[in-house]
Write a protein that holds these residues in place. Structure first.
Motif, short mmCIF file in Angstrom:
data_model
loop_
_atom_site.label_atom_id
_atom_site.label_comp_id
_atom_site.label_asym_id
_atom_site.label_seq_id
_atom_site.Cartn_x
_atom_site.Cartn_y
_atom_site.Cartn_z
N LEU A 93 0.83 -1.20 0.00
CA LEU A 93 0.00 0.00 0.00
C LEU A 93 0.87 1.26 0.00
O LEU A 93 0.59 2.22 -0.74
N ALA A 94 1.92 1.25 0.78
CA ALA A 94 2.85 2.40 0.80
C ALA A 94 3.50 2.58 -0.56
O ALA A 94 3.60 3.71 -1.07
N HIS A 95 3.93 1.48 -1.17
CA HIS A 95 4.57 1.56 -2.49
C HIS A 95 3.59 2.11 -3.54
O HIS A 95 4.00 2.87 -4.42
N LEU A 151 8.66 5.30 0.10
CA LEU A 151 9.77 4.38 0.34
C LEU A 151 9.61 3.83 1.75
O LEU A 151 9.38 4.59 2.69
N VAL A 152 9.72 2.53 1.92
CA VAL A 152 9.53 1.90 3.22
C VAL A 152 10.88 1.54 3.82
O VAL A 152 11.68 0.85 3.20
N VAL A 153 11.10 2.02 5.04
CA VAL A 153 12.31 1.71 5.79
C VAL A 153 11.90 0.90 7.01
O VAL A 153 11.08 1.35 7.82
N ALA A 154 12.43 -0.31 7.12
CA ALA A 154 12.14 -1.18 8.26
C ALA A 154 13.39 -1.34 9.09
O ALA A 154 14.49 -1.47 8.56
N MET A 155 13.22 -1.31 10.41
CA MET A 155 14.34 -1.59 11.30
C MET A 155 13.82 -2.43 12.46
O MET A 155 12.63 -2.44 12.73
N SER A 156 14.72 -3.15 13.09
CA SER A 156 14.35 -3.96 14.25
C SER A 156 14.68 -3.21 15.53
O SER A 156 15.61 -2.40 15.57
N SER A 157 13.93 -3.53 16.58
CA SER A 157 14.24 -2.98 17.89
C SER A 157 15.59 -3.50 18.35
O SER A 157 16.04 -4.57 17.91
N ALA A 182 16.13 11.81 5.49
CA ALA A 182 15.75 13.21 5.22
C ALA A 182 16.84 13.95 4.45
O ALA A 182 16.55 14.82 3.63
N GLU A 183 18.09 13.61 4.71
CA GLU A 183 19.19 14.23 3.97
C GLU A 183 19.22 13.76 2.51
O GLU A 183 19.52 14.53 1.61
N GLN A 184 18.90 12.50 2.29
CA GLN A 184 18.88 11.94 0.94
C GLN A 184 17.67 12.40 0.14
O GLN A 184 17.75 12.56 -1.08
N TYR A 185 16.54 12.59 0.84
CA TYR A 185 15.28 12.96 0.20
C TYR A 185 14.67 14.14 0.97
O TYR A 185 13.69 13.98 1.69
N PRO A 186 15.24 15.33 0.83
CA PRO A 186 14.84 16.47 1.66
C PRO A 186 13.38 16.91 1.51
O PRO A 186 12.83 17.50 2.43
N ASP A 187 12.75 16.63 0.39
CA ASP A 187 11.37 17.06 0.18
C ASP A 187 10.35 15.96 0.48
O ASP A 187 9.14 16.20 0.36
N ALA A 188 10.82 14.79 0.86
CA ALA A 188 9.90 13.67 1.10
C ALA A 188 9.27 13.78 2.49
O ALA A 188 9.93 14.17 3.45
#
Length: 125
Positions: free
Chosen positions: A36-38, A43-49, A74-80
């Motif tokens: 759904l996000a795509h 862009l989906v960023v997943a990380m683990s606890s 945010a630095e790579q995609y400043p307007d996202a």
């Protein structure tokens, strides 16, 4: 940023066939959220606890890690726009993340968040 619930990890969000990670298991609901996000060009960023015993999130430990990831993004995609989605423990985590980030990363802010299966804390910003 997508945040899993306790007893889960970043491997839940993608299939092993996605080319992202071989150890990914791609749970149905998590994969549907990513799809759904795509579809919305996100862009989906997943990380683990950090806690890999119970695999629950802790703001004092995981807040700095998530802020670092989001700052890099945010630095790579400043307007996202920056959205966070979390389920259960991850929902609690993303609902508190903005309040944690504001005094520590003043140039970084979430556009919004969704807390699933967990009540969210109202923003104090």
């Amino acid at each position: 940023l997508v945040a899993h619930g306790c007893s889960h990890s970043q491997t839940d969000w993608f299939d092993s066939t996605s080319g992202i990670c071989e150890e990914c298991i791609g749970l149905p609901e998590e994969k549907a959220i990513v799809q759904l996000a795509h579809k919305r060009n996100l862009l989906v960023v997943a990380m683990s606890s950090e806690n890999r015993d119970h695999k629950c999130w802790k703001l004092s430990k995981d807040g700095p890690r998530a802020a670092t990831v989001l700052q890099h993004f945010a630095e790579q995609y400043p307007d996202a726009p920056l959205y966070a989605f979390g389920a259960s423990s991850g929902g609690s985590f993303v609902s508190q993340l903005e309040n944690w980030m504001v005094p520590r990363t003043p140039n970084l802010s979430l556009t919004g968040f969704i807390s699933q299966i967990m009540a969210s804390s109202p923003p104090r910003v």
